[in-house]
Design a protein around this motif. Structure first.
Motif, PDB file in Angstrom:
ATOM      1  N   ARG A 160       0.831  -1.195   0.000  1.00 42.81           N
ATOM      2  CA  ARG A 160       0.000   0.000   0.000  1.00 42.81           C
ATOM      3  C   ARG A 160       0.873   1.256   0.000  1.00 42.81           C
ATOM      4  O   ARG A 160       2.010   1.232   0.440  1.00 42.81           O
ATOM      5  CB  ARG A 160      -0.917   0.026   1.221  1.00 42.81           C
ATOM      6  N   CYS A 161       0.294   2.335  -0.501  1.00 42.93           N
ATOM      7  CA  CYS A 161       0.940   3.642  -0.391  1.00 42.93           C
ATOM      8  C   CYS A 161      -0.136   4.706  -0.297  1.00 42.93           C
ATOM      9  O   CYS A 161      -1.165   4.626  -0.986  1.00 42.93           O
ATOM     10  CB  CYS A 161       1.847   3.935  -1.584  1.00 42.93           C
ATOM     11  N   LEU A 162       0.094   5.669   0.542  1.00 41.26           N
ATOM     12  CA  LEU A 162      -0.833   6.785   0.709  1.00 41.26           C
ATOM     13  C   LEU A 162      -0.231   8.030   0.079  1.00 41.26           C
ATOM     14  O   LEU A 162       0.882   8.437   0.416  1.00 41.26           O
ATOM     15  CB  LEU A 162      -1.093   7.025   2.199  1.00 41.26           C
ATOM     16  N   GLY A 163      -0.937   8.612  -0.876  1.00 40.27           N
ATOM     17  CA  GLY A 163      -0.542   9.897  -1.437  1.00 40.27           C
ATOM     18  C   GLY A 163      -1.387  10.991  -0.826  1.00 40.27           C
ATOM     19  O   GLY A 163      -2.623  10.876  -0.782  1.00 40.27           O
ATOM     20  N   ILE A 164      -0.753  12.033  -0.324  1.00 42.69           N
ATOM     21  CA  ILE A 164      -1.464  13.159   0.293  1.00 42.69           C
ATOM     22  C   ILE A 164      -1.103  14.433  -0.444  1.00 42.69           C
ATOM     23  O   ILE A 164       0.075  14.731  -0.658  1.00 42.69           O
ATOM     24  CB  ILE A 164      -1.113  13.303   1.791  1.00 42.69           C
ATOM     25  N   GLU A 165      -2.125  15.170  -0.844  1.00 37.61           N
ATOM     26  CA  GLU A 165      -1.958  16.480  -1.477  1.00 37.61           C
ATOM     27  C   GLU A 165      -2.464  17.549  -0.521  1.00 37.61           C
ATOM     28  O   GLU A 165      -3.606  17.481  -0.033  1.00 37.61           O
ATOM     29  CB  GLU A 165      -2.739  16.519  -2.793  1.00 37.61           C
ATOM     30  N   GLY A 219      -6.883   7.351  10.832  1.00 37.78           N
ATOM     31  CA  GLY A 219      -7.123   6.456  11.957  1.00 37.78           C
ATOM     32  C   GLY A 219      -8.196   5.424  11.658  1.00 37.78           C
ATOM     33  O   GLY A 219      -8.043   4.240  11.974  1.00 37.78           O
ATOM     34  N   ARG A 220      -9.294   5.860  11.037  1.00 38.84           N
ATOM     35  CA  ARG A 220     -10.381   4.926  10.715  1.00 38.84           C
ATOM     36  C   ARG A 220      -9.941   3.864   9.713  1.00 38.84           C
ATOM     37  O   ARG A 220     -10.386   2.723   9.765  1.00 38.84           O
ATOM     38  CB  ARG A 220     -11.588   5.689  10.157  1.00 38.84           C
ATOM     39  N   GLN A 221      -9.060   4.261   8.785  1.00 37.48           N
ATOM     40  CA  GLN A 221      -8.587   3.324   7.769  1.00 37.48           C
ATOM     41  C   GLN A 221      -7.468   2.415   8.280  1.00 37.48           C
ATOM     42  O   GLN A 221      -7.027   1.523   7.559  1.00 37.48           O
ATOM     43  CB  GLN A 221      -8.102   4.092   6.538  1.00 37.48           C
ATOM     44  N   GLN A 222      -7.009   2.683   9.507  1.00 38.44           N
ATOM     45  CA  GLN A 222      -5.945   1.882  10.117  1.00 38.44           C
ATOM     46  C   GLN A 222      -4.710   1.832   9.209  1.00 38.44           C
ATOM     47  O   GLN A 222      -4.227   0.768   8.827  1.00 38.44           O
ATOM     48  CB  GLN A 222      -6.449   0.466  10.442  1.00 38.44           C
ATOM     49  N   LEU A 223      -4.213   3.007   8.912  1.00 40.81           N
ATOM     50  CA  LEU A 223      -3.096   3.131   7.985  1.00 40.81           C
ATOM     51  C   LEU A 223      -1.743   3.276   8.689  1.00 40.81           C
ATOM     52  O   LEU A 223      -0.762   3.666   8.056  1.00 40.81           O
ATOM     53  CB  LEU A 223      -3.328   4.334   7.064  1.00 40.81           C
ATOM     54  N   GLN A 224      -1.693   2.965   9.957  1.00 43.72           N
ATOM     55  CA  GLN A 224      -0.437   3.082  10.688  1.00 43.72           C
ATOM     56  C   GLN A 224       0.651   2.247  10.020  1.00 43.72           C
ATOM     57  O   GLN A 224       0.452   1.080   9.684  1.00 43.72           O
ATOM     58  CB  GLN A 224      -0.633   2.617  12.144  1.00 43.72           C
ATOM     59  N   GLY A 225       1.791   2.872   9.791  1.00 46.41           N
ATOM     60  CA  GLY A 225       2.915   2.192   9.168  1.00 46.41           C
ATOM     61  C   GLY A 225       2.915   2.197   7.655  1.00 46.41           C
ATOM     62  O   GLY A 225       3.868   1.724   7.031  1.00 46.41           O
ATOM     63  N   VAL A 226       1.869   2.736   7.037  1.00 43.55           N
ATOM     64  CA  VAL A 226       1.802   2.766   5.573  1.00 43.55           C
ATOM     65  C   VAL A 226       2.720   3.876   5.044  1.00 43.55           C
ATOM     66  O   VAL A 226       2.721   4.986   5.571  1.00 43.55           O
ATOM     67  CB  VAL A 226       0.346   3.000   5.107  1.00 43.55           C
TER      68      VAL A 226
END
Length: 321
Positions: free
Chosen positions: A14-19, A56-63
């Motif tokens: 997984r990867c999270l892109g934030i703009e 937090g809701r998506q449980q993305l800790q460590g992504v």
């Protein structure tokens, strides 16, 4: 070449892109080449609290996360490239720009990347210099740490879109147009390289399109489309005559975050005399949630793509493979 805050990423599918845009945060979560989830703030939302709650809701800790700076947080300068190695480019640009920076420049981080060598008919070697306040970077690093996100890199929207355009492999030089409520941006790319980034004075409000729910065009819309087209044409002409890069083959229009410009595109196409298309990304990037990837989400997607391409550092000679 790496920015000071870039880290080697952990292996994660997984990867999270934030703009970051106009004080708000937009996000795209990619997994296995698919857009899994998107976050779009409410119209009245400011700051990053809503985004933090969503993480937090998506449980993305460590992504792993790639974050692009808000246009309010950096300056982009085009300057003559010093005759140094790429590893020394940032320090050399700081020295060259010392008279251009205001007081307090010791708190600024300067990083650079070269304009592609074929620009200006190879007569000039130019570089883009990114200037950002060190305190702002520290704030963003702390924010990611507080959300338990694995910060991979911080880049600028020009490079986010560079990765997005490169992924789509256009056969010609392309322009990318972004329109916000009160202004806009045009970016020109060719063969995986950034050649121009320029602010435009016309936004959707001036075009009579205050929001997506207000689709009626004002009586003055035609003249304002002409003004927008003239501004765009100046950039296209500069690309051709000054940079010596020839004709821009297409203009891709990012879907605005809060307006519908689709009715204006045929008139804009007639005015600039090249194909003008809405950049609809949902099918090309397997958007499982069928969320419309408007401008800020498109740039967030570009951030995620930069991680997948393992090329989030500023590219040498302004290009990605």
């Amino acid at each position: 070449m790496r920015w000071p805050w870039q880290k080697k990423s952990l292996q994660d599918s997984r990867c999270l892109g934030i703009e970051l845009h106009q004080g708000r945060g937009f996000a795209v979560l990619r997994e296995a080449d698919v857009v899994r989830e998107c976050y779009r703030p409410a119209d009245t939302e400011q700051g990053l609290d809503g985004l933090a709650a969503w993480v937090g809701r998506q449980q993305l800790q460590g992504v792993p996360v790639v974050l692009s700076l808000d246009a309010l947080d950096y300056e982009l300068h085009l300057v003559e490239a010093p005759a140094v190695s790429d590893d020394e480019l940032g320090d050399a640009l700081r020295f060259r720009m010392r008279d251009l920076l205001p007081q307090g420049s010791e708190q600024k981080i300067i990083q650079g990347f070269r304009m592609p060598a074929d620009a200006y008919r190879r007569r000039l070697e130019m570089a883009f210099a990114v200037v950002v306040d060190h305190r702002r970077i520290k704030e963003l690093v702390r924010w990611c740490k507080h959300q338990q996100l694995q910060l991979h890199s911080i880049i600028i929207p020009e490079l986010s879109l560079l990765h997005l355009v490169a992924e789509m492999e256009p056969e010609t030089a392309v322009g990318v147009l972004r329109l916000d409520a009160d202004d806009g941006m045009i970016y020109l790319y060719r063969d995986g390289g950034l050649y121009l980034s320029r602010r435009l004075n016309t936004g959707t409000r001036a075009l009579g399109l205050a929001s997506a729910g207000e689709g009626e065009l004002s009586l003055e819309t035609d003249s304002r489309v002409d003004a927008l087209a003239l501004d765009i044409q100046r950039s296209l002409d500069y690309f051709d005559s000054q940079l010596g890069m020839g004709i821009v083959g297409q203009l891709w229009v990012l879907v605005p975050d809060n307006a519908d410009v689709s009715e204006l595109l045929p008139e804009l196409e007639r005015s600039v005399n090249i194909p003008v298309r809405s950049l609809l990304l949902e099918s090309a990037f397997s958007n499982s949630g069928q969320e419309t990837l408007t401008a800020s989400l498109a740039i967030a997607l570009g951030n995620a793509l930069s991680f997948e391409q393992n090329d989030a550092a500023l590219p040498v000679a302004g290009k990605v493979a």
